[in-house]
Design a protein around this motif. Structure first.
Motif, mmCIF file in Angstrom:
data_model
loop_
_atom_site.group_PDB
_atom_site.id
_atom_site.type_symbol
_atom_site.label_atom_id
_atom_site.label_comp_id
_atom_site.label_asym_id
_atom_site.label_seq_id
_atom_site.Cartn_x
_atom_site.Cartn_y
_atom_site.Cartn_z
ATOM 1 N N TRP A 1 -7.136 -0.096 2.827
ATOM 2 C CA TRP A 1 -8.090 0.992 2.601
ATOM 3 C C TRP A 1 -7.831 2.141 3.567
ATOM 4 O O TRP A 1 -7.729 3.305 3.173
ATOM 5 C CB TRP A 1 -9.511 0.468 2.755
ATOM 6 N N GLY B 1 -9.933 6.074 -6.180
ATOM 7 C CA GLY B 1 -9.210 5.115 -5.342
ATOM 8 C C GLY B 1 -10.042 4.612 -4.180
ATOM 9 O O GLY B 1 -10.075 3.422 -3.892
ATOM 10 N N ASN C 1 -5.544 -0.292 -6.421
ATOM 11 C CA ASN C 1 -6.346 -0.450 -5.209
ATOM 12 C C ASN C 1 -7.197 -1.714 -5.236
ATOM 13 O O ASN C 1 -7.398 -2.347 -4.205
ATOM 14 C CB ASN C 1 -7.204 0.787 -4.969
ATOM 15 N N TRP D 1 -4.257 3.669 2.874
ATOM 16 C CA TRP D 1 -4.264 4.454 1.630
ATOM 17 C C TRP D 1 -4.979 5.779 1.840
ATOM 18 O O TRP D 1 -4.500 6.827 1.404
ATOM 19 C CB TRP D 1 -4.935 3.648 0.511
ATOM 20 N N THR E 1 0.828 -1.204 0.000
ATOM 21 C CA THR E 1 0.000 0.000 0.000
ATOM 22 C C THR E 1 0.863 1.255 0.000
ATOM 23 O O THR E 1 0.596 2.196 -0.744
ATOM 24 C CB THR E 1 -0.944 0.009 1.215
#
Length: 161
Positions: free
Chosen positions: A106, A142, A85, A109, A38
């Motif tokens: 998630w 994203g 992603n 990011w 990530t």
């Protein structure tokens, strides 16, 4: 070792923690792998959000620095972000082995993108400025990529049997 739960039934006994040590180690390695992946992809996406057409054409003319070119923004970061992603979501869920694994990349990011949007460079510019349409679309696309993957996991039919 088996333990008798009721007359005529045998149930496997588990360690006090409930899981073997190697299982915890593999899941921890999965978290670490998804965190590193990530961070790497997020940094690449932030860098590509400012890529301009002049920088890309400069490569064909022998210029080594693609960040010095002018012209319009390429928008290359948006499809790369969506693909990366979705890949990160799959990687996290697969390596961690649990559906909550999607939350690791998630959340990381999102925090990295929000941090980049609020961080100024030494010259006073923002890493992801409000006048950069690629950065704004990249943040939206994203996050929606992770949401789409989570929705797909939720809507997966329950296995019968």
């Amino acid at each position: 070792m088996t333990v008798s739960e009721a007359p005529g039934q045998q149930v496997e006994a588990t360690p006090a923690a409930g899981r073997p040590v190697w299982d915890v180690a593999l899941r921890s390695a999965g978290v670490l792998i998804s965190v590193v992946a990530t961070v790497v992809t997020t940094l690449l996406e932030v860098e590509l959000s400012v890529l301009r057409v002049g920088g890309v054409t400069g490569l064909f003319h022998g210029d080594a620095a693609i960040w010095t070119g002018g012209g319009a923004l390429t928008g290359l970061a948006v499809p790369l972000t969506v693909g990366a992603n979705l890949g990160l979501a799959w990687l996290a869920v697969t390596t961690i082995g649990r559906s909550w694994g999607i939350g690791v990349p998630w959340a990381l990011w999102t925090l990295l993108m929000l941090g980049a949007a609020g961080t100024r460079t030494a010259e006073g510019d923002y890493l992801l400025g409000g006048d950069n349409w690629v950065a704004l679309v990249m943040i939206l696309a994203g996050s929606l990529s992770f949401a789409f993957y989570a929705y797909k996991m939720i809507m997966k039919p329950i296995k019968q049997g």
